[in-house]
Design an enzyme around this catalytic site. Structure first.
Site, PDB file in Angstrom:
ATOM      1  N   HIS A 195       0.838  -1.190   0.000  1.00 36.29           N
ATOM      2  CA  HIS A 195       0.000   0.000   0.000  1.00 36.29           C
ATOM      3  C   HIS A 195       0.882   1.252   0.000  1.00 36.29           C
ATOM      4  CE1 HIS A 195      -2.658   3.077   1.881  1.00 36.29           C
ATOM      5  NE2 HIS A 195      -3.590   2.467   1.150  1.00 36.29           N
TER       6      HIS A 195
ATOM      7  N   THR B 152       1.298   3.648   1.819  1.00 39.90           N
ATOM      8  CA  THR B 152       1.859   4.091   3.088  1.00 39.90           C
ATOM      9  C   THR B 152       3.017   3.224   3.563  1.00 39.90           C
ATOM     10  OG1 THR B 152       0.222   2.769   4.269  1.00 39.90           O
ATOM     11  CG2 THR B 152      -0.317   5.094   3.891  1.00 39.90           C
ATOM     12  N   LYS B 153       3.335   2.158   2.828  1.00 39.96           N
ATOM     13  CA  LYS B 153       4.375   1.225   3.264  1.00 39.96           C
ATOM     14  C   LYS B 153       5.755   1.651   2.754  1.00 39.96           C
ATOM     15  CE  LYS B 153       1.323  -1.373   5.315  1.00 39.96           C
ATOM     16  NZ  LYS B 153       0.101  -0.602   5.086  1.00 39.96           N
ATOM     17  N   ASN B 154       6.792   0.951   3.199  1.00 35.35           N
ATOM     18  CA  ASN B 154       8.158   1.272   2.779  1.00 35.35           C
ATOM     19  C   ASN B 154       8.331   1.108   1.275  1.00 35.35           C
ATOM     20  OD1 ASN B 154       8.133   0.754   5.603  1.00 35.35           O
ATOM     21  ND2 ASN B 154      10.355   0.464   5.606  1.00 35.35           N
TER      22      ASN B 154
END
Length: 374
Positions: free
Chosen positions: A183, A185-187
């Protein structure tokens, strides 16, 4: 303005998407999907990887693979995203919620055994903020009671666990199955997207079938069968090559991205450790875990202090966010919960605050953010 999140592009995402389109194959399991699978299997030693359209899909596949039936019980933390447990509820399972640790939002490993009954089928630890749960304790319980372990590793790419004997393993490689998220928002991101990791060989063949709508289509394209048909339950879990192409551009830059995120996390810690604030605590990383710099959070003493901090930041154009609400108190599940108090979970729901965290966040931004807590 300093947003909570800003997706980072490495520069080759659109180039690889164009290559995928030009190839004439933009449905799943093409060249870029294979590149991504090979990357994870080679770098982290996962036995089998299958990209999915989301981490939610990967968890739903896991629930099907371990044959969750109505009445089965699944132990999971209350302090997590709804996808962690919804995947099992969809198959008829009863969720037995565990509390969080006092020193970390992850599951309280020492409280799991008391929740196990003859109906328990699986434990679903969530590696919150990319910091490992104590997997030695969890796997020991799973072996003792013959339970499945499904790692919710949505936030845990490139993070590791150290066993008591010194063995170090990547998160996602320890349980029978694991689920990752890409997603935005992930790294490492693909907008949406996820991955199922299969560490138990008995699930590999069936996982391919479930992912392909219950057909043996993958075996057909490998020439293992002369035609394919409907052989099991399943759904359309595989992502298009467009998602895989975007993801591949990110994976090529994993080390660069991680290096920058680690520096951001460290700078936050350096600045805020000087605050000597009585109103909040900094993140704790146990000795057996590594930190993949997924997020930086503060845990305030109470809801009022957190609310004041949010308002103060917003006046400066800074947008921190709180995180999960305890699922055992959710509108959907509160009447199904057994009534136990989960005080640590509720504490994090009321008191945890996630600070802005993204690749392009500069030290000057972090200074501006930290001034609101000094």
């Amino acid at each position: 303005m300093i947003p909570f999140n800003k997706p980072f592009l490495t520069g080759k995402e659109t180039q690889y998407i164009q290559e995928a389109v030009a190839s004439g194959k933009i449905s799943g399991d093409g060249v870029f999907t294979k590149k991504c699978h090979n990357f994870f299997e080679t770098k982290y030693g996962f036995k089998k990887c299958l990209l999915t359209t989301s981490c939610t899909d990967a968890l739903e596949m896991a629930a099907i693979l371990i044959n969750i039936q109505p009445g089965d019980e699944v132990i999971a933390p209350s302090y997590t995203f709804v996808s962690t447990v919804n995947a099992f509820v969809l198959r008829g399972a009863k969720i037995v919620f565990a509390d969080s640790r006092a020193d970390h939002p992850g599951i309280d490993e020492d409280g799991i055994e008391a929740l196990i009954t003859p109906k328990t089928k699986a434990i679903v630890p969530v590696h919150y903020a990319g910091v490992a749960c104590d997997m030695h304790k969890i796997m020991s319980l799973a072996n003792k009671y013959n339970l499945f372990v499904i790692e919710d590793a949505a936030q845990a790419i490139d993070s590791f666990y150290k066993f008591p004997d010194g063995t170090v393993k990547p998160l996602g490689s320890i349980g029978h199955l694991a689920a990752f998220s890409f997603h935005e928002t992930k790294n490492i991101i693909a907008g949406e997207g996820g991955m199922l990791v299969i560490n138990d060989e008995r699930f590999i063949q069936r996982a391919e079938i479930i992912r392909e709508k219950g057909t043996n289509r993958s075996a057909f394209f490998r020439g293992e069968v002369d035609k394919y048909g409907w052989v099991d339950v399943g759904s359309s879990f595989l992502p298009s090559e467009i998602i895989a192409a975007f993801l591949w551009a990110q994976l090529e830059n994993l080390e660069k991205i991680q290096e920058k995120r680690q520096s951001i996390w460290s700078y936050y810690g350096k600045r805020l450790s000087k605050c000597f604030a009585a109103s909040f605590q900094l993140p704790d990383v146990p000795d057996y875990a590594t930190n993949n710099a997924h997020m930086f959070y503060l845990v305030f003493n109470n809801l009022e202090d957190r609310s004041l901090a949010i308002e103060k930041c917003k006046k400066e154009g800074i947008h921190p966010v709180f995180h999960y609400l305890s699922l055992h108190k959710s509108e959907y599940y509160k009447n199904k919960h057994d009534g136990r108090q989960l005080n640590n979970s509720d504490h994090y729901s009321n008191c945890l605050l996630r600070l802005p965290f993204y690749y392009e966040l500069e030290e000057s931004n972090i200074l501006s953010i930290c001034k609101n807590f000094e």
